[in-house]
Scaffold this active site. Structure first.
Site, PDB file in Angstrom:
ATOM      1  N   TYR A  55      34.616  33.099  40.144  1.00 30.69           N
ATOM      2  CA  TYR A  55      34.444  34.488  40.558  1.00 30.69           C
ATOM      3  C   TYR A  55      33.612  35.188  39.476  1.00 30.69           C
ATOM      4  O   TYR A  55      32.877  34.525  38.742  1.00 30.69           O
ATOM      5  CB  TYR A  55      35.881  35.037  40.725  1.00 30.69           C
ATOM      6  CG  TYR A  55      36.031  36.434  41.199  1.00 30.69           C
ATOM      7  CD1 TYR A  55      35.639  36.814  42.481  1.00 30.69           C
ATOM      8  CD2 TYR A  55      36.621  37.389  40.372  1.00 30.69           C
ATOM      9  CE1 TYR A  55      35.827  38.114  42.910  1.00 30.69           C
ATOM     10  CE2 TYR A  55      36.811  38.690  40.801  1.00 30.69           C
ATOM     11  CZ  TYR A  55      36.406  39.047  42.068  1.00 30.69           C
ATOM     12  OH  TYR A  55      36.593  40.331  42.493  1.00 30.69           O
TER      13      TYR A  55
ATOM     14  N   LYS B   2      34.907  35.217  46.555  1.00 32.69           N
ATOM     15  CA  LYS B   2      35.969  36.095  47.066  1.00 32.69           C
ATOM     16  C   LYS B   2      37.035  35.280  47.800  1.00 32.69           C
ATOM     17  O   LYS B   2      38.223  35.537  47.668  1.00 32.69           O
ATOM     18  CB  LYS B   2      35.371  37.155  48.005  1.00 32.69           C
ATOM     19  CG  LYS B   2      34.517  38.188  47.297  1.00 32.69           C
ATOM     20  CD  LYS B   2      35.359  39.274  46.628  1.00 32.69           C
ATOM     21  CE  LYS B   2      34.516  40.050  45.617  1.00 32.69           C
ATOM     22  NZ  LYS B   2      35.295  41.095  44.909  1.00 32.69           N
TER      23      LYS B   2
HETATM   24  O1  OAA Z   1      33.445  40.904  42.516  1.00 32.25           O
HETATM   25  C1  OAA Z   1      33.833  41.609  41.556  1.00 32.25           C
HETATM   26  O2  OAA Z   1      33.953  41.188  40.405  1.00 32.25           O
HETATM   27  C2  OAA Z   1      34.175  43.023  41.822  1.00 32.25           C
HETATM   28  C3  OAA Z   1      33.339  43.516  42.907  1.00 32.25           C
HETATM   29  O3  OAA Z   1      33.667  43.467  44.068  1.00 32.25           O
HETATM   30  C4  OAA Z   1      31.990  43.975  42.581  1.00 32.25           C
HETATM   31  O4  OAA Z   1      31.675  44.186  41.403  1.00 32.25           O
HETATM   32  O5  OAA Z   1      31.207  44.126  43.514  1.00 32.25           O
HETATM   33 MG    MG Z   2      32.024  43.554  45.302  1.00 30.99          MG
END
Ligand code: OAA
Ligand code: MG
Length: 540
Positions: free
Chosen positions: A90, A162
């Site tokens: 992530y 995600k």
């Molecule tokens: O994905 C992540 O770290 C948080 C998020 O949704 C973004 O920054 O768009």
């Molecule tokens: Mg995001």
């Protein structure tokens, strides 16, 4: 399914853990080497290889290849090494996967729909789902990837990141999700000029044609999966809020960057209030960077003041000041978004401010106790700005949450040092603990990953009609007592290592709130049990 198909099915396979008997029964004994390994042994082998990969990007490419081919193995390994895998699978490493997608493309695990072929949307959904039931559709048009902007079809990898978090955190069944890359073109010239770019080589389509395409996508999705939740990820400033406004009352849907981020920061604020004794009605918030996430955070903080603390709407809005590219957001400025207009200050409201583009002046005039950074401007929270915060308030909450890491407004270490350890701090990507004056300060990760898995899982378990304002607030309150308020240096958000427990609490609270509001489409008696029962496990 034939044995061959089972062996090669990423959801069903057990690879080298198929027993001798299973191999014989499935007719795959000739397709595997002799050894039978335990699932834990294989997960450990994955981890050892992860450690050996030379760079974060190489680690991510490796892990996602395991995910694509063997879900149970991937999630077993992720479960054991959650804190280590999170920043790789992530944010922040997913940003590198997206930026270098053209070089490393080896088949992304998503469906693609193209604005050039609206008639093919349903086919793409079907080709991905292969007849499986779907609970969750996660989509992006990749105009606002993290803090790095428009990455066109390369943004597909945000979806895989995600989804990995969804399953690792909340236990969403990985065979019941559908990631969709909504390719409407890109305005990044570097991609349009790149012969290896994999997406539609056109400028972003906007207006009616875009809206119609989104509507067709929603309809095709709901026709197939009427109770599925549609999660919007990393849509850009022009589209994100209007799409959410169009759908949020009518269908089960969440915009992660607006609502997920908003609820996460609200949870940090609830904890900071609890520790410092700050009264809700005395909260003053300056949001630096009033885009999708910034306005979403403002909305969530204001919703809490109105719905939980009975504050009048006008007063609640006045407790927030937005600061954007042009400086303080003021009503007579051109091009304010609808979201910004609600918070715009009156011209001349702060006569002592000589330069409305100065953050320090804005802080001195408004005297906020909460400072949120969603600007993607590295270093924007200067020592002067942070010291100005600390000069008005004993214990300010300062959240430089832009990501990836190199776009953050400040580091946790600087904020702690500049405020002599008085500030509560959360950052968007992981931060190491900070030693200061004999105390260890733990830094919560103010990232929507703390919230979106639980919120959406809870809403899915409840088969909610939509996600209400109270359901979002319930998510924030659900984790506020996971904070150790008596421990000096405690983080204001629970740690990523506790993501499963965080998600369980959030999901339960959100599902319960849906039931309390009568938003569940099917009867649900024991909510906590239903959440526990719905959790997918790699053991199954
Ligand atoms: O994905 C992540 O770290 C948080 C998020 O949704 C973004 O920054 O768009
Ligand atoms: Mg995001």
């Amino acid at each position: 399914m034939t044995g061959f198909k089972t062996l090669h099915d990423s959801y069903a396979t057990n690879g080298l853990s198929f027993s001798a008997q299973e191999r014989e029964d499935l007719g795959i004994d000739g397709l595997l080497p002799a050894a039978v390994q335990t699932p834990d042994q294989r997960a450990e082998i994955v981890y050892q290889r992860f450690l050996q990969e030379p760079t974060d990007l190489a680690k991510r490419i490796y892990l996602m290849s395991v995910c694509r081919t063997d879900r149970k193995l991937f999630y077993r390994s992720m479960d054991k090494h959650l804190t280590e895998y999170m920043p790789i699978v992530y944010a922040p490493t997913v940003a590198q996967s997206i930026q270098q997608y053209d070089k490393y493309y080896s088949g992304s695990d998503v469906a693609y729909i193209s604005i050039e072929h609206p008639d093919r949307i349903g086919a793409a959904l079907d080709q991905y789902a292969q007849g499986r039931e779907i609970d969750l559709v996660v989509c992006t048009d990749a105009e606002g990837i993290l803090g790095i902007g428009d990455w066109g079809a390369q943004g597909a990898e945000i979806l895989t990141g995600k989804l990995a978090v969804y399953t690792a955190a909340a236990g969403i069944d990985p065979s019941r999700v559908l990631p969709v890359m909504v390719d409407v073109g890109t305005n990044r010239q570097e991609l349009l000029d790149n012969p290896d770019y994999v997406g539609n080589r056109i400028e972003r389509v906007r207006g009616q044609r875009y809206d119609d395409f989104i509507e067709a996508f929603v309809q095709e999705t709901l026709q197939r999966y009427p109770k599925a939740l549609i999660h919007w990820e990393d849509f850009g400033r022009p589209e994100a809020a209007p799409i959410l406004e169009r759908y949020r009352r009518n269908i089960l849907t969440l915009n992660d960057d607006i609502q997920g981020t908003g609820v996460t920061v609200l949870a940090a604020l609830l904890a900071a209030r609890k520790i410092s004794g700050l009264k809700p009605e005395d909260t003053r918030t300056l949001v630096y960077g009033a885009g999708t996430a910034g306005v979403g955070i403002a909305n969530q903080i204001v919703d809490d003041l109105i719905l939980e603390h009975g504050m009048d709407e006008e007063a609640a809005r006045k407790s927030v000041m937005l600061f954007d590219r042009q400086g303080m957001v003021i009503a007579d400025q051109d091009d304010l978004t609808v979201g910004q207009q609600k918070y715009a200050r009156e011209p001349g409201e702060f006569p002592e401010v000589s330069d409305t583009t100065s953050l320090v002046e804005a802080i001195n005039a408004f005297q906020p106790n909460v400072l949120i950074g969603t600007s993607t401007q590295h270093g924007a929270f200067t020592q002067d700005a942070v010291k100005a915060m600390a000069s008005h308030v004993e214990r300010p909450l300062i959240c430089p949450i832009s990501n990836p890491t190199e776009l953050a407004e400040a580091t946790a270490k600087d904020v702690i040092e500049w405020t002599e350890g008085r500030a509560f701090v959360t950052t968007g990507t992981p931060s190491a603990p900070v030693e200061y004056g004999g105390t260890t300060y733990y830094i919560g990760q103010g990232n929507n990953a703390l919230m979106y898995p639980g919120i959406c899982f809870g809403a899915i378990v409840a088969k909610a009609q939509h996600i209400s304002r109270h359901m979002l607030l319930a998510g924030a309150y659900a984790i506020s007592d996971m904070i150790d308020a008596d421990q000096p240096g405690a983080a204001v958000l629970p740690a990523v290592k506790d993501l499963k427990e965080i998600s369980r609490r959030v999901a339960t609270a959100v599902a319960q709130q849906a039931v309390d509001e009568g938003l569940n489409r099917e009867p649900l008696s024991d909510v906590a049990q239903a959440v526990a029962d719905a959790r997918w496990s790699f053991e199954d």
